[in-house]
Design an enzyme around this catalytic site. Structure first.
Site, PDB file in Angstrom:
ATOM      1  N   GLN A  17      -1.353  -3.907  -1.188  1.00 17.76           N
ATOM      2  CA  GLN A  17      -0.720  -5.090  -0.552  1.00 17.76           C
ATOM      3  C   GLN A  17       0.567  -6.001  -1.799  1.00 17.76           C
ATOM      4  O   GLN A  17       1.198  -6.290  -1.447  1.00 17.76           O
ATOM      5  CB  GLN A  17      -2.075  -6.025  -0.996  1.00 17.76           C
ATOM      6  CG  GLN A  17      -2.150  -7.406  -0.325  1.00 17.76           C
ATOM      7  CD  GLN A  17      -2.986  -8.257   0.092  1.00 17.76           C
ATOM      8  OE1 GLN A  17      -2.454  -9.514  -0.197  1.00 17.76           O
ATOM      9  NE2 GLN A  17      -4.140  -7.568  -0.179  1.00 17.76           N
ATOM     10  N   LYS A 137      -7.173   1.573 -13.159  1.00 14.94           N
ATOM     11  CA  LYS A 137      -6.786   1.044 -11.928  1.00 14.94           C
ATOM     12  C   LYS A 137      -7.121  -0.360 -11.214  1.00 14.94           C
ATOM     13  O   LYS A 137      -8.387  -0.513 -11.224  1.00 14.94           O
ATOM     14  CB  LYS A 137      -6.492   1.833 -11.768  1.00 14.94           C
ATOM     15  CG  LYS A 137      -6.185   3.398 -11.551  1.00 14.94           C
ATOM     16  CD  LYS A 137      -5.758   4.261 -10.270  1.00 14.94           C
ATOM     17  CE  LYS A 137      -4.904   5.597 -10.461  1.00 14.94           C
ATOM     18  NZ  LYS A 137      -5.412   6.617  -9.711  1.00 14.94           N
ATOM     19  N   GLU A 140      -7.553  -5.936  -6.179  1.00 17.14           N
ATOM     20  CA  GLU A 140      -7.751  -7.763  -6.234  1.00 17.14           C
ATOM     21  C   GLU A 140      -9.066  -8.184  -6.923  1.00 17.14           C
ATOM     22  O   GLU A 140      -8.381  -8.932  -7.649  1.00 17.14           O
ATOM     23  CB  GLU A 140      -8.132  -7.907  -4.712  1.00 17.14           C
ATOM     24  CG  GLU A 140      -8.251  -9.458  -4.035  1.00 17.14           C
ATOM     25  CD  GLU A 140      -6.995 -10.369  -4.301  1.00 17.14           C
ATOM     26  OE1 GLU A 140      -6.117 -10.091  -4.295  1.00 17.14           O
ATOM     27  OE2 GLU A 140      -7.443 -11.029  -5.431  1.00 17.14           O
ATOM     28  N   ASP A 169      -3.446  -9.886  -5.302  1.00 13.97           N
ATOM     29  CA  ASP A 169      -2.816  -8.759  -4.715  1.00 13.97           C
ATOM     30  C   ASP A 169      -1.071  -9.322  -4.474  1.00 13.97           C
ATOM     31  O   ASP A 169      -0.157  -9.376  -4.798  1.00 13.97           O
ATOM     32  CB  ASP A 169      -3.020  -8.115  -3.728  1.00 13.97           C
ATOM     33  CG  ASP A 169      -3.960  -7.288  -3.610  1.00 13.97           C
ATOM     34  OD1 ASP A 169      -4.098  -6.501  -4.680  1.00 13.97           O
ATOM     35  OD2 ASP A 169      -4.904  -6.507  -2.943  1.00 13.97           O
ATOM     36  N   GLY A 248      -8.490 -31.369 -10.624  1.00  9.83           N
ATOM     37  CA  GLY A 248      -7.492 -32.488 -11.405  1.00  9.83           C
ATOM     38  C   GLY A 248      -8.210 -34.128 -11.640  1.00  9.83           C
ATOM     39  O   GLY A 248      -9.592 -33.787 -12.301  1.00  9.83           O
ATOM     40  N   GLY A 249      -7.732 -35.357 -11.609  1.00  6.31           N
ATOM     41  CA  GLY A 249      -8.027 -36.290 -11.707  1.00  6.31           C
ATOM     42  C   GLY A 249      -8.694 -36.587 -10.599  1.00  6.31           C
ATOM     43  O   GLY A 249      -8.433 -37.839 -10.455  1.00  6.31           O
TER      44      GLY A 249
HETATM   45  N1  COA Z   1       4.977  11.855  -3.443  1.00  9.81           N
HETATM   46  C1  COA Z   1       4.256  12.395  -3.673  1.00  9.81           C
HETATM   47  N2  COA Z   1       3.414  11.393  -4.515  1.00  9.81           N
HETATM   48  C2  COA Z   1       3.587  10.523  -4.639  1.00  9.81           C
HETATM   49  C3  COA Z   1       3.962   9.914  -3.787  1.00  9.81           C
HETATM   50  C4  COA Z   1       5.095  10.060  -2.453  1.00  9.81           C
HETATM   51  N3  COA Z   1       5.813   9.707  -1.956  1.00  9.81           N
HETATM   52  N4  COA Z   1       3.387   8.731  -3.982  1.00  9.81           N
HETATM   53  C5  COA Z   1       2.739   8.140  -4.549  1.00  9.81           C
HETATM   54  N5  COA Z   1       2.701   9.331  -5.079  1.00  9.81           N
HETATM   55  C6  COA Z   1       1.310  10.096  -6.066  1.00  9.81           C
HETATM   56  C7  COA Z   1       1.850   9.267  -6.878  1.00  9.81           C
HETATM   57  O1  COA Z   1       2.581  10.264  -8.337  1.00  9.81           O
HETATM   58  C8  COA Z   1       0.168   9.382  -8.092  1.00  9.81           C
HETATM   59  O2  COA Z   1       0.118  10.928  -8.326  1.00  9.81           O
HETATM   60  P1  COA Z   1      -0.455  11.023  -9.974  1.00  9.81           P
HETATM   61  O3  COA Z   1      -1.069  10.352 -10.128  1.00  9.81           O
HETATM   62  O4  COA Z   1      -0.936  12.419  -9.490  1.00  9.81           O
HETATM   63  O5  COA Z   1       0.829  10.631 -11.393  1.00  9.81           O
HETATM   64  C9  COA Z   1      -0.728   9.077  -6.221  1.00  9.81           C
HETATM   65  O6  COA Z   1       0.662   9.645  -5.525  1.00  9.81           O
HETATM   66  C10 COA Z   1      -0.863   7.642  -6.812  1.00  9.81           C
HETATM   67  O7  COA Z   1      -1.862   7.381  -7.530  1.00  9.81           O
HETATM   68  P2  COA Z   1      -2.154   5.459  -7.429  1.00  9.81           P
HETATM   69  O8  COA Z   1      -1.406   4.811  -8.014  1.00  9.81           O
HETATM   70  O9  COA Z   1      -2.865   5.975  -9.017  1.00  9.81           O
HETATM   71  O10 COA Z   1      -3.279   5.601  -6.501  1.00  9.81           O
HETATM   72  P3  COA Z   1      -4.117   5.912  -6.079  1.00  9.81           P
HETATM   73  O11 COA Z   1      -4.998   5.231  -5.258  1.00  9.81           O
HETATM   74  O12 COA Z   1      -5.182   6.584  -6.429  1.00  9.81           O
HETATM   75  O13 COA Z   1      -4.776   4.106  -6.593  1.00  9.81           O
HETATM   76  C11 COA Z   1      -4.676   1.622  -6.971  1.00  9.81           C
HETATM   77  C12 COA Z   1      -4.404   2.327  -6.268  1.00  9.81           C
HETATM   78  C13 COA Z   1      -3.775   0.675  -6.275  1.00  9.81           C
HETATM   79  C14 COA Z   1      -5.485   1.708  -7.673  1.00  9.81           C
HETATM   80  C15 COA Z   1      -3.508   1.724  -8.351  1.00  9.81           C
HETATM   81  O14 COA Z   1      -1.941   2.461  -7.719  1.00  9.81           O
HETATM   82  C16 COA Z   1      -2.687   0.520  -9.118  1.00  9.81           C
HETATM   83  O15 COA Z   1      -3.616   0.313  -9.884  1.00  9.81           O
HETATM   84  N6  COA Z   1      -1.752   0.101  -8.672  1.00  9.81           N
HETATM   85  C17 COA Z   1      -1.600  -0.767  -9.754  1.00  9.81           C
HETATM   86  C18 COA Z   1      -2.138  -1.939  -9.727  1.00  9.81           C
HETATM   87  C19 COA Z   1      -1.697  -2.375  -8.132  1.00  9.81           C
HETATM   88  O16 COA Z   1      -1.251  -2.827  -7.534  1.00  9.81           O
HETATM   89  N7  COA Z   1      -2.986  -2.743  -7.554  1.00  9.81           N
HETATM   90  C20 COA Z   1      -3.110  -3.580  -6.333  1.00  9.81           C
HETATM   91  C21 COA Z   1      -3.178  -2.870  -4.856  1.00  9.81           C
HETATM   92  S1  COA Z   1      -2.912  -3.890  -4.027  1.00  9.81           S
END
Ligand code: COA
Length: 416
Positions: A17, A137, A140, A169, A248-249
């Site tokens: 999101q 990681k 929300e 988010d 607030g106030g």
């Molecule tokens: N091709 C190949 N690999 C891809 C890709 C693509 N097109 N797109 C994503 N990937 C890979 C990334 O390189 C990563 O690989 P790695 O960890 O081996 O280096 C993996 O997919 C994605 O990892 P990640 O973003 O950490 O996904 P997740 O599902 O484990 O975690 C979140 C999800 C949201 C917790 C995490 O992305 C995060 O903390 N994001 C930042 C904060 C955030 O935006 N959170 C709110 C989301 S609403």
């Protein structure tokens, strides 16, 4: 009609999101947003909370309108080559991967800067760089807890509470959009790109600014007169949860209306704005309170504020929330009905303004979404359906100079 962000090309490496909310906004205003997704899978929200089997879920469609979708495996050598071409041609890359993912993919900031010194790289992370939780990681509610919102939301006799509003988010996405537009302005002056980073914790805290105000007031004087704990309850050394207090106030509270016993949203929010005291007394049929020293200042009213709210609830008991607001608005009293999502979905004013819009989608048919909350005199925002997974892969690759045969080979090798 030309749009303000026409000609701005955005590599949209976002998912879930926070990031998609940002890039969707920029797409509405004219940017060419190319959503880069893993072949075969795509953004996880395409399949999360599905209401129609095999069709993209509303979670995805409502955050990815007006974009194009390119599938690309950026962990393969060919995929990296495609991404390099895209980087050379684009203005902004937006990502909200977990910490370090872009670096692990081989696209560090120095490398990106070398490929295209004008590119802006915009990131959302849970915590800011260098923060002791920078490796976490975050979703929300984690951000709402880390940003001070949860400890100050809810009732004093209950646990910390998260808000339904996406403070972690979509709110972070909006902060990032402001950062990107600022960096684009800077680039027009200098020609240089830069990194723009927004953390979800910081964005939540930015909206909890008044609670940090209250902590400092509490530290100094030991109480907060606008909270329900004052003057009859007690304060500790931290900002308490204030229920539905105004904050607030202007004291305010959620008050029951006719039908509250069976309708969970038969309530209004009522605000006692200082200078509206006389109209409030007139509206409630209590003109004698206008000049009564026991009532005629905010300070005098504070120790009986809940008795006053109870009196107003009595007055409201034979009025629906809509009837009540129709009376109170004539007296200039800041108030509103508590609206359910069903009422919002059918609200004619929200439909007329384009804030709630009906969009067509190839798989789903028609669905409702929230359109641009920002209105312009010189731009009408048209919200289009979200792209299917990989819908624009061939088109984008063709635009990057790949031949039909090369594109077919990439499909064959599952690079796209
Ligand atoms: N091709 C190949 N690999 C891809 C890709 C693509 N097109 N797109 C994503 N990937 C890979 C990334 O390189 C990563 O690989 P790695 O960890 O081996 O280096 C993996 O997919 C994605 O990892 P990640 O973003 O950490 O996904 P997740 O599902 O484990 O975690 C979140 C999800 C949201 C917790 C995490 O992305 C995060 O903390 N994001 C930042 C904060 C955030 O935006 N959170 C709110 C989301 S609403």
């Amino acid at each position: 009609m030309s749009k303000p962000l026409d000609g701005i090309k955005i590599i949209d490496f976002t998912h879930v999101q926070a990031g998609p909310a940002c890039t969707q906004l920029l797409a509405w205003y004219g940017a060419d947003v190319i959503k880069v997704e893993r072949p075969g899978a795509g953004d996880v929200t395409r399949s999360q909370l599905r209401d129609i089997p095999e069709a993209d879920a509303l979670y995805f469609t409502m955050l990815n309108s007006n974009k194009r979708s390119l599938t690309l495996d950026t962990k393969t050598a060919e995929g990296k080559e495609v991404l390099e071409r895209l980087i050379r041609e684009s203005d902004v890359l937006v990502e909200n991967f977990g910490p370090g993912a872009l670096d692990r993919m081989g696209f560090t900031w120095p490398r990106i800067n070398e490929l295209n010194p004008g590119l802006i790289v915009a990131s959302v992370k849970g915590f800011s760089d260098g923060h002791h939780y920078e490796d976490l990681k975050v979703y929300e509610n984690v951000a709402q807890c880390a940003g001070g919102a949860a400890s100050t939301t809810g009732f004093w006799d209950g646990p910390p509470t998260v808000s339904a509003a996406a403070l972690g988010d979509s709110n972070t996405g909006m902060h990032l959009a402001i950062g990107i537009l600022t960096a684009l302005m800077h680039r027009t002056k200098t020609g240089k790109g830069q990194k723009v980073a927004v953390s979800m914790q910081d964005s939540v805290l930015n909206l909890c600014r008044v609670k940090l105000r209250d902590q400092q007031r509490l530290d100094r004087v030991g109480y907060l007169e606008e909270y329900p704990q004052y003057p009859h309850g007690t304060f500790s050394d931290v900002v308490p949860r204030g229920g539905n207090a105004g904050g607030g106030g202007q004291p305010g509270w959620v008050l029951k209306c006719k039908g509250w016993e069976t309708d969970p949203n038969a309530y209004i929010y009522f605000t006692i704005q200082g200078h509206a005291w006389a109209p409030i007394c007139k509206a409630l049929g209590r003109p004698e309170w206008i000049d009564d020293p026991a009532y005629n200042t905010a300070q005098a009213r504070q120790d009986k504020i809940f008795d006053i709210f109870a009196f107003i609830e009595e007055w409201l008991s034979n009025k629906t929330k809509f009837e009540a607001v129709d009376i109170l608005r004539k007296f200039d009293i800041p108030c509103a009905p508590v609206l359910s999502m069903k009422e919002i979905a059918n609200d004619p004013s929200l439909r007329a303004s384009g804030t709630v819009v009906e969009v067509d989608h190839k798989q789903r048919g028609k669905y409702l979404t929230v359109g641009s909350p920002i209105k312009f005199s010189n731009l009408s925002v048209e919200v289009t359906g979200s792209p299917l997974l990989g819908e624009h892969t061939d088109e984008v690759l063709g635009g990057l100079g790949y031949s039909k045969d090369q594109i077919a080979a990439m499909h064959e090798a599952r690079v796209v």
